[in-house]
Design an enzyme around this catalytic site. Structure first.
Site, PDB file in Angstrom:
ATOM      1  N   HIS A  22     -47.644   3.282 -30.191  1.00 11.88           N
ATOM      2  CA  HIS A  22     -48.611   2.213 -29.921  1.00 11.88           C
ATOM      3  C   HIS A  22     -47.944   1.012 -29.276  1.00 11.88           C
ATOM      4  CE1 HIS A  22     -50.811   4.438 -33.186  1.00 11.88           C
ATOM      5  NE2 HIS A  22     -51.696   4.396 -32.222  1.00 11.88           N
ATOM      6  N   HIS A  23     -46.803   1.229 -28.608  1.00  6.43           N
ATOM      7  CA  HIS A  23     -46.155   0.063 -27.989  1.00  6.43           C
ATOM      8  C   HIS A  23     -47.082  -0.527 -26.932  1.00  6.43           C
ATOM      9  CE1 HIS A  23     -45.210   3.010 -24.905  1.00  6.43           C
ATOM     10  NE2 HIS A  23     -44.776   2.061 -24.120  1.00  6.43           N
ATOM     11  N   LYS A  28     -52.863   7.504 -24.578  1.00  6.03           N
ATOM     12  CA  LYS A  28     -53.476   8.354 -23.559  1.00  6.03           C
ATOM     13  C   LYS A  28     -52.819   9.727 -23.561  1.00  6.03           C
ATOM     14  CE  LYS A  28     -55.973   8.373 -19.583  1.00  6.03           C
ATOM     15  NZ  LYS A  28     -56.657   9.526 -20.157  1.00  6.03           N
ATOM     16  N   LYS A  64     -51.832  13.026 -27.532  1.00 11.33           N
ATOM     17  CA  LYS A  64     -52.213  14.370 -27.070  1.00 11.33           C
ATOM     18  C   LYS A  64     -53.184  14.966 -28.073  1.00 11.33           C
ATOM     19  CE  LYS A  64     -51.210  17.213 -23.672  1.00 11.33           C
ATOM     20  NZ  LYS A  64     -50.849  16.842 -22.296  1.00 11.33           N
ATOM     21  N   SER A 321     -55.726   8.947 -13.693  1.00 16.16           N
ATOM     22  CA  SER A 321     -56.539   8.694 -14.889  1.00 16.16           C
ATOM     23  C   SER A 321     -56.548   7.200 -15.206  1.00 16.16           C
ATOM     24  CB  SER A 321     -55.981   9.456 -16.093  1.00 16.16           C
ATOM     25  OG  SER A 321     -56.534  10.743 -16.176  1.00 16.16           O
TER      26      SER A 321
HETATM   27  P1  NAD Z   1     -55.579  25.200 -16.481  1.00 15.03           P
HETATM   28  O1  NAD Z   1     -56.183  25.703 -17.734  1.00 15.03           O
HETATM   29  O2  NAD Z   1     -56.450  24.596 -15.441  1.00 15.03           O
HETATM   30  O3  NAD Z   1     -54.725  26.335 -15.749  1.00 15.03           O
HETATM   31  C1  NAD Z   1     -53.715  27.088 -16.361  1.00 15.03           C
HETATM   32  C2  NAD Z   1     -53.605  28.403 -15.600  1.00 15.03           C
HETATM   33  O4  NAD Z   1     -52.450  29.118 -16.068  1.00 15.03           O
HETATM   34  C3  NAD Z   1     -54.820  29.324 -15.814  1.00 15.03           C
HETATM   35  O5  NAD Z   1     -55.304  29.777 -14.574  1.00 15.03           O
HETATM   36  C4  NAD Z   1     -54.251  30.450 -16.667  1.00 15.03           C
HETATM   37  O6  NAD Z   1     -54.912  31.697 -16.460  1.00 15.03           O
HETATM   38  C5  NAD Z   1     -52.808  30.489 -16.181  1.00 15.03           C
HETATM   39  N1  NAD Z   1     -51.903  31.170 -17.118  1.00 15.03           N
HETATM   40  C6  NAD Z   1     -51.986  31.258 -18.462  1.00 15.03           C
HETATM   41  N2  NAD Z   1     -50.964  31.977 -18.957  1.00 15.03           N
HETATM   42  C7  NAD Z   1     -50.225  32.364 -17.901  1.00 15.03           C
HETATM   43  C8  NAD Z   1     -49.044  33.145 -17.768  1.00 15.03           C
HETATM   44  N3  NAD Z   1     -48.426  33.644 -18.832  1.00 15.03           N
HETATM   45  N4  NAD Z   1     -48.559  33.355 -16.514  1.00 15.03           N
HETATM   46  C9  NAD Z   1     -49.177  32.846 -15.437  1.00 15.03           C
HETATM   47  N5  NAD Z   1     -50.303  32.093 -15.494  1.00 15.03           N
HETATM   48  C10 NAD Z   1     -50.818  31.850 -16.721  1.00 15.03           C
HETATM   49  O7  NAD Z   1     -54.457  24.167 -16.978  1.00 15.03           O
HETATM   50  P2  NAD Z   1     -53.799  22.973 -16.143  1.00 15.03           P
HETATM   51  O8  NAD Z   1     -54.585  21.750 -16.406  1.00 15.03           O
HETATM   52  O9  NAD Z   1     -53.531  23.429 -14.768  1.00 15.03           O
HETATM   53  O10 NAD Z   1     -52.423  22.795 -16.952  1.00 15.03           O
HETATM   54  C11 NAD Z   1     -51.283  23.598 -16.700  1.00 15.03           C
HETATM   55  C12 NAD Z   1     -50.036  22.891 -17.204  1.00 15.03           C
HETATM   56  O11 NAD Z   1     -49.935  21.610 -16.586  1.00 15.03           O
HETATM   57  C13 NAD Z   1     -50.010  22.613 -18.707  1.00 15.03           C
HETATM   58  O12 NAD Z   1     -48.670  22.697 -19.159  1.00 15.03           O
HETATM   59  C14 NAD Z   1     -50.478  21.175 -18.808  1.00 15.03           C
HETATM   60  O13 NAD Z   1     -50.019  20.532 -19.981  1.00 15.03           O
HETATM   61  C15 NAD Z   1     -49.828  20.595 -17.570  1.00 15.03           C
HETATM   62  N6  NAD Z   1     -50.450  19.349 -17.077  1.00 15.03           N
HETATM   63  C16 NAD Z   1     -51.763  19.308 -16.728  1.00 15.03           C
HETATM   64  C17 NAD Z   1     -52.309  18.121 -16.225  1.00 15.03           C
HETATM   65  C18 NAD Z   1     -53.739  18.015 -15.731  1.00 15.03           C
HETATM   66  O14 NAD Z   1     -54.093  16.969 -15.141  1.00 15.03           O
HETATM   67  N7  NAD Z   1     -54.570  19.036 -15.894  1.00 15.03           N
HETATM   68  C19 NAD Z   1     -51.506  16.974 -16.115  1.00 15.03           C
HETATM   69  C20 NAD Z   1     -50.154  17.047 -16.480  1.00 15.03           C
HETATM   70  C21 NAD Z   1     -49.650  18.244 -16.953  1.00 15.03           C
END
Ligand code: NAD
Length: 387
Positions: A22-23, A28, A64, A321
């Site tokens: 909470h700094h 978020k 998170k 965001s």
């Molecule tokens: P998403 O759900 O939109 O997409 C994830 C994709 O990965 C899916 O299409 C899924 O079928 C595929 N997948 C699952 N297991 C798999 C495997 N073993 N091999 C290959 N593909 C696989 O999720 P996202 O929002 O794209 O998030 C993906 C990563 O990015 C996560 O680690 C998330 O924490 C990180 N991230 C997301 C955001 C965001 O804005 N959405 C921001 C920062 C970080």
């Protein structure tokens, strides 16, 4: 833990929200929908959010969320029910609000889930002018922001572009500077993976490999990301795509094909001590959070590779965001151009700061990123009269 009605019976759902620091307020971080999610993972991801926000100078503490379900096993009505009930639990516990804690999409969630959260929160807080700032990643029709959908992937592409522009580093890797002609493999065709691939191709790279959970495909001459996406949507699988030279039923084999840059954009712990020795890429750009295990990172760096760490590689999402949250509080809309220009500049500056620190202290970019971020968090605590 809360119950939902499923079929003729009831099911108890496990879910978490963690606020790490909470700094700065509000806190978020995204909400993950996955049957693999657990409390430790959500805690670790919340901590990463604290440092990610610090690196890109957005004024949030880290948080998170996680809901332990496989979204594919539920109907849309059940998913809506779960999401709304989760939101009610957050409201009851004072764990959501534009000035308290602001969730966003993550693995397994997107604009649809954010709309349900926004609507539930607004219903429970009638008359609150900035209520829609309780969550970001909303559709544009519900006061979302142009550019948020592609922001994380765009940021990944910008971070890679900055990294490959450093001529001496590229020389040490045996590569030419610039993205033109660089061969890229992307894991995950979701929000982050799809948009990373799209922008990297737009900046001149060639997408030679794409990996999904059911398998992987490869073509040294390049794959058209939209054609692959549409093929998967129509057939339910990435396999069987006509434009592929090779396909692999074991998806992880896709990561081990010839390329210059690997973008893991699915889940954590994908590059391990076991498979890192077979990775051809010289650069790993972490679109996902925590895709490289610490042991694998040590080996990869010893092999001479560069890792662009998750902490700023995928920080484009939280940056936009932040713009969405500001826009919701001010009540007016920014253009896509303005959003892109500002977020590109922020990611670029974050890269320059981290790169400078890594050179000065002769440490990896991940250590440098932690040095920059922890220092900023510590400064805030200090001036608030804390530690
Ligand atoms: P998403 O759900 O939109 O997409 C994830 C994709 O990965 C899916 O299409 C899924 O079928 C595929 N997948 C699952 N297991 C798999 C495997 N073993 N091999 C290959 N593909 C696989 O999720 P996202 O929002 O794209 O998030 C993906 C990563 O990015 C996560 O680690 C998330 O924490 C990180 N991230 C997301 C955001 C965001 O804005 N959405 C921001 C920062 C970080």
């Amino acid at each position: 833990r809360f119950p939902i009605r499923k079929g003729d019976g009831l099911e108890v759902i496990d879910a978490w929200r963690v606020e790490h620091s909470h700094h700065k307020s509000p806190t978020k971080g995204g909400i993950r929908y996955s049957e693999m999610v657990n409390e430790d993972e959500v805690m670790a991801l919340a901590a990463l959010m604290t440092y990610k926000c610090a690196i890109v100078n957005v004024p949030f503490g880290g948080a998170k969320g996680g809901i332990k379900i496989n979204p594919k096993s539920y109907t849309v009505a059940e998913l809506e029910n779960i999401t709304r009930r989760y939101t009610v639990e957050l409201v009851k516990k004072n764990f959501i609000g534009p000035g308290i804690d602001v969730p966003a999409p993550d693995y397994g969630s997107g604009e649809r889930e954010m709309s349900w959260i926004a609507d539930t929160y607004q219903t429970m807080n009638p008359g609150q002018l900035d209520a829609l700032g309780c969550v970001t990643g909303k559709p544009i029709a519900l006061h979302g922001i142009a550019g948020r959908r592609e922001a994380t992937g765009r940021g990944v592409a910008i971070a890679v572009r900055e990294c490959v522009s450093v001529a001496e580093d590229m020389k040490a890797l045996g590569l030419t500077p610039g993205l033109a002609g660089k061969r890229v493999i992307v894991q995950g065709l979701g929000n982050v993976g799809y948009h990373s691939a799209k922008f990297l191709a737009e900046f001149g790279a060639i997408i030679v490999g794409l990996c999904e959970f059911e398998g992987a495909i490869y073509n040294e001459k390049g794959l058209d990301i939209d054609e692959v996406f549409n093929h998967r949507k129509a057939s339910g699988s990435i396999l069987g795509f006509k434009g592929a030279q090779k396909e692999f039923k074991k998806s992880l084999e896709g990561l081990e094909q010839p390329c210059d840059i690997l973008v893991p954009a699915a889940l954590e712990n994908q590059i391990t001590e076991e498979n890192v020795v077979r990775i051809h890429a010289k650069i790993i750009a972490e679109g996902a959070n925590g895709p490289t295990t610490p042991g694998a990172e040590e080996m990869f760096v010893k092999q001479g590779g560069i890792i662009i760490p998750d902490m700023y590689c995928n920080a484009g999402g939280v940056t936009v965001s932040y713009f969405e949250w500001v826009q919701n509080r001010l009540g007016f809309k920014w253009t896509r151009d303005r959003v892109n220009r500002r977020s590109d500049r922020i990611i670029k500056t974050a890269f320059e700061n981290v790169y400078k620190t890594s050179q000065e202290f002769n440490v990896t970019m991940r250590i440098a990123a932690y040095m920059v971020a922890i220092d900023k968090v510590a400064q805030t605590y200090k001036y608030r009269g804390g530690y």
